[in-house]
Scaffold this motif. Structure first.
Motif, PDB file in Angstrom:
ATOM      1  N   PHE A 190     -53.763 -79.196 -30.631  1.00  0.00           N
ATOM      2  CA  PHE A 190     -53.103 -78.289 -29.695  1.00  0.00           C
ATOM      3  C   PHE A 190     -52.227 -79.017 -28.682  1.00  0.00           C
ATOM      4  O   PHE A 190     -51.188 -78.486 -28.281  1.00  0.00           O
ATOM      5  N   TRP A 191     -52.608 -80.226 -28.286  1.00  0.00           N
ATOM      6  CA  TRP A 191     -51.714 -80.999 -27.422  1.00  0.00           C
ATOM      7  C   TRP A 191     -50.386 -81.221 -28.134  1.00  0.00           C
ATOM      8  O   TRP A 191     -49.299 -81.066 -27.540  1.00  0.00           O
ATOM      9  N   TYR A 192     -50.459 -81.595 -29.409  1.00  0.00           N
ATOM     10  CA  TYR A 192     -49.252 -81.863 -30.185  1.00  0.00           C
ATOM     11  C   TYR A 192     -48.403 -80.603 -30.332  1.00  0.00           C
ATOM     12  O   TYR A 192     -47.186 -80.627 -30.116  1.00  0.00           O
ATOM     13  N   LEU A 193     -49.037 -79.493 -30.699  1.00  0.00           N
ATOM     14  CA  LEU A 193     -48.286 -78.257 -30.932  1.00  0.00           C
ATOM     15  C   LEU A 193     -47.661 -77.721 -29.653  1.00  0.00           C
ATOM     16  O   LEU A 193     -46.497 -77.296 -29.642  1.00  0.00           O
ATOM     17  N   LEU A 194     -48.432 -77.712 -28.577  1.00  0.00           N
ATOM     18  CA  LEU A 194     -47.915 -77.164 -27.321  1.00  0.00           C
ATOM     19  C   LEU A 194     -46.766 -78.006 -26.768  1.00  0.00           C
ATOM     20  O   LEU A 194     -45.825 -77.477 -26.170  1.00  0.00           O
ATOM     21  N   LYS A 195     -46.828 -79.314 -26.975  1.00  0.00           N
ATOM     22  CA  LYS A 195     -45.748 -80.181 -26.516  1.00  0.00           C
ATOM     23  C   LYS A 195     -44.502 -80.023 -27.391  1.00  0.00           C
ATOM     24  O   LYS A 195     -43.375 -80.011 -26.882  1.00  0.00           O
ATOM     25  N   THR A 196     -44.713 -79.865 -28.714  1.00  0.00           N
ATOM     26  CA  THR A 196     -43.597 -79.830 -29.654  1.00  0.00           C
ATOM     27  C   THR A 196     -42.911 -78.469 -29.687  1.00  0.00           C
ATOM     28  O   THR A 196     -41.691 -78.384 -29.885  1.00  0.00           O
ATOM     29  N   PHE A 197     -43.704 -77.408 -29.477  1.00  0.00           N
ATOM     30  CA  PHE A 197     -43.169 -76.042 -29.565  1.00  0.00           C
ATOM     31  C   PHE A 197     -43.546 -75.265 -28.298  1.00  0.00           C
ATOM     32  O   PHE A 197     -44.410 -74.386 -28.321  1.00  0.00           O
ATOM     33  N   PRO A 198     -42.902 -75.574 -27.178  1.00  0.00           N
ATOM     34  CA  PRO A 198     -43.299 -74.982 -25.889  1.00  0.00           C
ATOM     35  C   PRO A 198     -43.075 -73.481 -25.803  1.00  0.00           C
ATOM     36  O   PRO A 198     -43.675 -72.827 -24.943  1.00  0.00           O
ATOM     37  N   ASP A 199     -42.241 -72.906 -26.669  1.00  0.00           N
ATOM     38  CA  ASP A 199     -41.961 -71.471 -26.596  1.00  0.00           C
ATOM     39  C   ASP A 199     -42.875 -70.635 -27.494  1.00  0.00           C
ATOM     40  O   ASP A 199     -42.755 -69.408 -27.515  1.00  0.00           O
ATOM     41  N   VAL A 200     -43.762 -71.290 -28.232  1.00  0.00           N
ATOM     42  CA  VAL A 200     -44.681 -70.575 -29.109  1.00  0.00           C
ATOM     43  C   VAL A 200     -45.977 -70.271 -28.369  1.00  0.00           C
ATOM     44  O   VAL A 200     -46.478 -71.102 -27.603  1.00  0.00           O
ATOM     45  N   GLU A 201     -46.505 -69.072 -28.576  1.00  0.00           N
ATOM     46  CA  GLU A 201     -47.827 -68.733 -28.055  1.00  0.00           C
ATOM     47  C   GLU A 201     -48.860 -69.116 -29.116  1.00  0.00           C
ATOM     48  O   GLU A 201     -48.971 -68.467 -30.153  1.00  0.00           O
ATOM     49  N   PHE A 202     -49.586 -70.191 -28.857  1.00  0.00           N
ATOM     50  CA  PHE A 202     -50.588 -70.661 -29.802  1.00  0.00           C
ATOM     51  C   PHE A 202     -51.957 -70.086 -29.448  1.00  0.00           C
ATOM     52  O   PHE A 202     -52.356 -70.056 -28.283  1.00  0.00           O
ATOM     53  N   GLY A 203     -52.655 -69.630 -30.460  1.00  0.00           N
ATOM     54  CA  GLY A 203     -54.014 -69.153 -30.284  1.00  0.00           C
ATOM     55  C   GLY A 203     -54.987 -70.034 -31.031  1.00  0.00           C
ATOM     56  O   GLY A 203     -54.617 -70.736 -31.975  1.00  0.00           O
ATOM     57  N   ALA A 204     -56.230 -69.999 -30.609  1.00  0.00           N
ATOM     58  CA  ALA A 204     -57.287 -70.749 -31.282  1.00  0.00           C
ATOM     59  C   ALA A 204     -58.232 -69.762 -31.956  1.00  0.00           C
ATOM     60  O   ALA A 204     -58.863 -68.951 -31.278  1.00  0.00           O
ATOM     61  N   HIS A 205     -58.289 -69.826 -33.277  1.00  0.00           N
ATOM     62  CA  HIS A 205     -59.256 -69.026 -34.034  1.00  0.00           C
ATOM     63  C   HIS A 205     -60.230 -70.018 -34.661  1.00  0.00           C
ATOM     64  O   HIS A 205     -59.966 -70.595 -35.716  1.00  0.00           O
ATOM     65  N   LEU A 206     -61.352 -70.226 -33.969  1.00  0.00           N
ATOM     66  CA  LEU A 206     -62.293 -71.278 -34.346  1.00  0.00           C
ATOM     67  C   LEU A 206     -63.596 -70.704 -34.873  1.00  0.00           C
ATOM     68  O   LEU A 206     -64.054 -69.660 -34.410  1.00  0.00           O
ATOM     69  N   HIS A 207     -64.183 -71.404 -35.824  1.00  0.00           N
ATOM     70  CA  HIS A 207     -65.532 -71.107 -36.290  1.00  0.00           C
ATOM     71  C   HIS A 207     -66.426 -72.278 -35.905  1.00  0.00           C
ATOM     72  O   HIS A 207     -65.954 -73.410 -35.795  1.00  0.00           O
ATOM     73  N   SER A 208     -67.703 -71.994 -35.698  1.00  0.00           N
ATOM     74  CA  SER A 208     -68.548 -73.040 -35.146  1.00  0.00           C
ATOM     75  C   SER A 208     -70.019 -72.764 -35.397  1.00  0.00           C
ATOM     76  O   SER A 208     -70.442 -71.602 -35.498  1.00  0.00           O
ATOM     77  N   ARG A 209     -70.791 -73.820 -35.461  1.00  0.00           N
ATOM     78  CA  ARG A 209     -72.249 -73.703 -35.347  1.00  0.00           C
ATOM     79  C   ARG A 209     -72.582 -73.451 -33.876  1.00  0.00           C
ATOM     80  O   ARG A 209     -71.824 -73.835 -32.983  1.00  0.00           O
ATOM     81  N   PRO A 210     -73.708 -72.788 -33.605  1.00  0.00           N
ATOM     82  CA  PRO A 210     -74.010 -72.387 -32.217  1.00  0.00           C
ATOM     83  C   PRO A 210     -73.990 -73.528 -31.210  1.00  0.00           C
ATOM     84  O   PRO A 210     -73.486 -73.366 -30.091  1.00  0.00           O
ATOM     85  N   GLU A 211     -74.508 -74.686 -31.585  1.00  0.00           N
ATOM     86  CA  GLU A 211     -74.617 -75.774 -30.622  1.00  0.00           C
ATOM     87  C   GLU A 211     -73.281 -76.434 -30.314  1.00  0.00           C
ATOM     88  O   GLU A 211     -73.174 -77.253 -29.388  1.00  0.00           O
ATOM     89  N   GLN A 212     -72.225 -76.086 -31.070  1.00  0.00           N
ATOM     90  CA  GLN A 212     -70.917 -76.713 -30.862  1.00  0.00           C
ATOM     91  C   GLN A 212     -69.916 -75.799 -30.155  1.00  0.00           C
ATOM     92  O   GLN A 212     -68.792 -76.218 -29.873  1.00  0.00           O
TER      93      GLN A 212
END
Length: 290
Positions: A190-212
């Protein structure tokens, strides 16, 4: 600071359930979610009923939603142009979501198309959205790696993003389809994407185990993400994960992390608590044997 966008994904939680949830129960649950204050509700999907029988009643569910006193916008997932042609006919829907895989193997498994064929679908769906006043959200499946050995690194995601930007798409959500992301990987991408494409609205769709969960949410926030998808209780996720404990980020834990980070969120906590109870009632017994 721009307002934070919390996206609730009951569609993701429901789609893989074997036992059909009665349409009336879906409407009751979604109407409760519409009162909480989420930015967007990923409520249903216009796909083949053979592919996802649980969502064959999306149009009927939509007809039963009470949108008179909510600021929450509606998002429907489509897997092809045919689904988009259906979805754009409903004025209640503001967003269409399309899964575009960074992994060729997963794109073929998920939509029976190559990546290039999927990009052609994206172009046609984007045209439909522009003609009907909708906005397309592209989910980059396997956005944090894949179990198939297909090429992956932040530059690959950046190349996909560049092609989407050239087609006028401005909301893109890298998706951790199988729960393979790490806090370091999330922050790096996300650091890379937000720096490279500042006009894009990036979202995070993450899956995870509970402890993470907490560390993954904090990593996304540190990177500057201001749009995160969740599902109450963490229900749902991708069956490809091959891990019953890997699910969506629990919305209630995202809310807690945002509070601890001092990020304001227009959520009604009492209505969130009631929706959590209803989620356990409607989905819980079908999901985790509650």
């Amino acid at each position: 600071m721009d307002s934070f966008k919390l996206i609730e994904c009951p569609r993701d939680a429901m789609q893989g359930l074997h036992d059909f949830i009665p349409t009336a129960d879906k409407i009751r649950y979604l109407n409760a979610l519409l009162r909480v204050g989420f930015d967007t509700l990923d409520f249903g999907s216009f796909v083949s009923p053979k592919a996802i029988p649980q969502l064959r009643d999306t149009a009927e569910v939509l007809a039963g939603l009470d949108l008179t006193e909510t600021r929450t916008k509606l998002l429907a997932i489509v897997a092809n142009v045919r689904g988009a042609e259906q979805a754009v006919l409903f004025p209640q829907i503001q967003f269409l979501g399309f899964p575009l895989s960074v992994s060729e193997t997963f794109q073929l498994r998920n939509t029976n198309k190559t990546i290039e064929q999927a990009f052609s679908e994206v172009e046609a769906i984007q045209d439909l959205c522009q003609q009907h006043g909708k906005q397309l959200v592209v989910y980059l499946s396997m956005g944090f790696g894949n179990p198939y050995g297909d090429p992956y690194n932040p530059d690959v995601v950046g190349q996909f993003t560049e092609r989407l930007v050239q087609r006028g798409i401005s909301i893109i959500a890298p998706s951790d389809t199988v729960g393979s992301s790490t806090p370091e990987g999330i922050e790096t991408l996300f650091w890379y994407l937000l720096k490279t494409f500042p006009d894009v609205e990036f979202g995070a769709h993450l899956h995870s185990r509970p402890e993470q969960v907490a560390e993954k949410v904090r990593a996304a926030l540190r990177a500057g993400i201001r749009r995160i998808d969740g599902a109450l209780h963490g229900f749902g996720g991708c069956p490809m994960a091959a891990d019953d404990l890997t699910g969506n980020l629990p919305t209630e834990q995202i809310v807690l992390q945002l509070k601890q980070a001092g990020i304001p969120l227009a959520i009604n906590r009492d209505r969130l608590a009631k929706a959590l109870e209803l989620s356990a009632e409607v989905l819980g017994s079908r999901t985790h044997g509650l």
